[in-house]
Enzyme design. Structure first.
Site, PDB file in Angstrom:
ATOM      1  N   GLU A  38       0.762  -1.218  -0.153  1.00 16.59           N
ATOM      2  CA  GLU A  38      -0.185   0.007   0.125  1.00 16.59           C
ATOM      3  C   GLU A  38       1.054   1.238  -0.040  1.00 16.59           C
ATOM      4  OE1 GLU A  38      -3.363   2.083   2.902  1.00 16.59           O
ATOM      5  OE2 GLU A  38      -3.133  -0.227   2.997  1.00 16.59           O
ATOM      6  N   GLU A  68      -2.535  10.490   3.037  1.00 14.95           N
ATOM      7  CA  GLU A  68      -3.433  10.708   3.934  1.00 14.95           C
ATOM      8  C   GLU A  68      -3.491  12.348   4.482  1.00 14.95           C
ATOM      9  OE1 GLU A  68      -3.739   6.291   5.833  1.00 14.95           O
ATOM     10  OE2 GLU A  68      -2.019   7.468   6.353  1.00 14.95           O
TER      11      GLU A  68
END
Length: 614
Positions: free
Chosen positions: A79, A83
């Site tokens: 991943e 964010e």
């Protein structure tokens, strides 16, 4: 799928959290938008504006999604994340998650990612992952973990409310709805030696989606949840409007891109006799917010001179007169509109003012520890504190551990790590800042590397504590003449290898160079040398104030023991004096010798030496 491992930002047993759950009974509803195809290597770009609320995040990331039926999925995790935590006006977070764990870094932004659109990108190659903000590379990871990023990954975006408050902040349902806006997404394939875009022209444009409509051949909407998520993803909360993809975080009643919720007043606070800050749950109308008739103190004698909506569009600074920091006050806030297309109007609200006494210089903070020596205990930043960390965990070491290069070992035996930043409320002016570090975990160079920013300026690059002083040794970095213009000193950490840490902070006013006492607001208070000095029995201390303030007086002996304290109370402006009578301040007569008296105001303290001759 975002996962709970990122909340801990550390290595955990990943397999527990990989399962995607069907829609559950969560009363909050979020949104996720993901590609149907997966990609291996490339440049991934987005232009977006994040949801700007505590307790939630907006994202743009890639994720290896072929895991649901694979019992070994936890050992194949891939991943790459961007964010944006809604709690921050000035920070975004990057992360790669590989089978060995998380590799997190924060990047300070001088403008809020929740108030305007910015272009973000990351390049994923076999040799590195690099992140970009508005076209500039801001971080590159090249460690051994990059070689484990080999799984094909889907492009994803979502908005949700993590259950971990330390990471995401405290979620307030009254701040709903919240929206993350996506203008476009582009993918560039990795074509080393034959591209025309990105680093080294190693990338080739493949496709761009301008989000004019829902392209069901490329995308799908998430309808699931996962461990650590406080909401369910529903299709209705991924909306297309006016050439934007809008991901919505709502309650279960008013879903989709609609706002029927009025703003609420979250708190009102002060640490000053002439300013009060009022915080709303969402962005509010400027004209309404700056109308002083919208605010009223129930206590007579307190007047409001002006109101200013700050850049976050949620907090209002009231300039007032007549406050006493020893008092208690109730503020009435009359109805104020939000920024919805059809404005919602708040109810009349009464808020008790949170009064937090200002810090006294020199400010010393024991990061991660309790009050010790003359250092303040650590805290987390919120409306009730004058200082504290954003995010972060506490780590303490054995009290028997010896720290070389200092006689303040106790300060270096506790640390705050994994933190995004530290904030301290200060009067506007210039300061000298000392940052205290010790490497008590790693025993080799290159194990921990990070940058430090003060007021959004990088002041320390590639800090490797061990390489400078070794293990279990004190390292002090001093940055002089740091200018504060918004009454908050911002210290931010950008990790490069492992996590950042800090053991202590010392702040003193800088009264040289471009800064002077008047500029700092420190000339409001002056303490004179006692007279007579030396003295026998009685002596006079003269002191003056240019504006009224709360004062106290302390007397210490030569070994630093406090032998007398007097709360002088709220003292008016002008010249004042205090009589010291040694016969009246101690149960037993004071002996001849050197003593120190300290008079403290709300902004600083001044110390003078006096000599008693019996």
């Amino acid at each position: 799928m975002k996962t709970f491992t990122q909340i801990f930002i550390g290595v955990v047993t990943l397999s527990v959290f990989l399962i995607q759950y069907p829609i559950s009974a969560n009363i909050y509803k979020g949104a996720e938008y993901r590609t149907k195809d997966a990609f291996t290597y490339g440049r991934f770009e987005v232009r977006m504006k994040a949801a700007h609320r505590d307790g939630m995040l907006s994202s743009f990331f890639t994720y290896f999604d072929g895991t649901e039926s694979d019992p070994w999925a936890a050992y194949k995790w891939n991943e790459i994340d961007l964010e944006i935590m809604g709690r921050y006006d000035d920070n975004i977070q990057f992360n790669t998650i590989t089978p060995e764990g998380n590799h997190v870094s924060h990047y300070p932004m001088s403008v809020s990612p929740g108030l305007d659109y910015h272009t973000y990108a990351f390049e994923w190659t076999p040799d590195y992952v690099a992140w970009f903000v508005d076209g500039a590379e801001v971080l590159r990871q090249t460690g051994d973990h990059i070689a484990t990023l080999t799984r094909p990954q889907k492009i994803m975006m979502n908005v949700w409310n993590p259950l971990n408050e330390n990471w995401a902040g405290i979620f307030n349902p009254l701040s709903l709805p919240a929206f993350a806006y996506y203008d476009w997404v582009s993918y560039y394939s990795y074509t080393p030696g034959s591209g025309n875009y990105g680093t080294g022209n190693n990338f080739m444009p493949d496709w761009t989606d301008n989000f004019d409509s829902y392209d069901t051949t490329r995308w799908e909407k998430g309808i699931h949840t996962f461990g650590g998520n406080g909401c369910d993803f529903i299709a209705e909360n991924a909306v297309f409007d006016n050439g934007k993809l809008i991901l919505c975080l709502t309650n279960s009643t008013n879903i989709g891109y609609t706002d029927v919720t009025p703003p609420t007043v979250q708190w009102a606070r002060t640490n000053s006799i002439n300013k009060v800050t009022v915080m709303f749950s969402e962005e509010v109308d400027k004209a309404d917010a700056e109308n002083i008739s919208k605010y009223y103190f129930t206590t007579s004698g307190v007047s409001i001179n002006s109101a200013t909506l700050r850049a976050d569009l949620r907090s209002v600074e009231l300039n007032v007169s007549g406050l006493n920091l020893q008092g208690s006050y109730l503020l009435i806030i009359y109805p104020i509109k939000d920024l919805a297309a059809a404005p919602n109007i708040s109810n009349t609200t009464a808020k008790s003012i949170i009064i937090s006494p200002p810090l006294i210089f020199p400010i010393k903070i024991n990061c991660g520890g309790t009050a010790a020596l003359d250092y303040l205990s650590d805290s987390y930043w919120d409306q009730n504190t004058e200082y504290g960390s954003l995010d972060g965990t506490i780590k303490n070491y054995d009290a028997a551990l010896q720290i070389s290069g200092t006689d303040e070992d106790v300060i270096y035996l506790s640390e705050k790590n994994w933190l995004a930043g530290y904030k301290i409320r200060l009067p506007n002016g210039h300061y000298d800042v000392k940052l205290l570090f010790a490497e008590n975990s790693f025993n080799s160079a290159g194990s921990r590397i990070f940058d430090i920013y003060l007021e959004y300026n990088r002041v320390i690059q590639d800090l490797d504590i061990f390489s400078q002083v070794g293990q279990n040794a004190a390292l002090v970095k001093e940055i002089t003449n740091v200018q504060v213009n918004d009454e908050v000193l911002d210290i931010q950490f950008a990790e490069k290898v492992d996590n950042a840490l800090i053991n202590g902070i010392i702040i003193t006013p800088n009264t040289t160079g471009v800064n002077d006492d008047k500029q700092m607001g420190l000339n409001d208070f002056k303490v004179e040398q006692n007279y007579p000095n030396p003295f026998n029995g009685k002596t006079i201390i003269n002191y003056s104030l240019q504006s009224a303030d709360n004062l106290s007086l302390k007397l210490y002996n030569i070994i630093g023991e406090q032998i007398f304290f007097k709360d002088l109370g709220y003292v008016s402006e002008g010249l004042h004096q205090f009589l010291i009578d040694t016969a009246a301040i101690n149960e037993s007569p004071l002996t001849s010798g050197i003593y120190f008296y300290v008079i403290s105001s709300s902004q600083k303290k001044e110390t003078r030496k006096m000599v008693l001759l019996n």
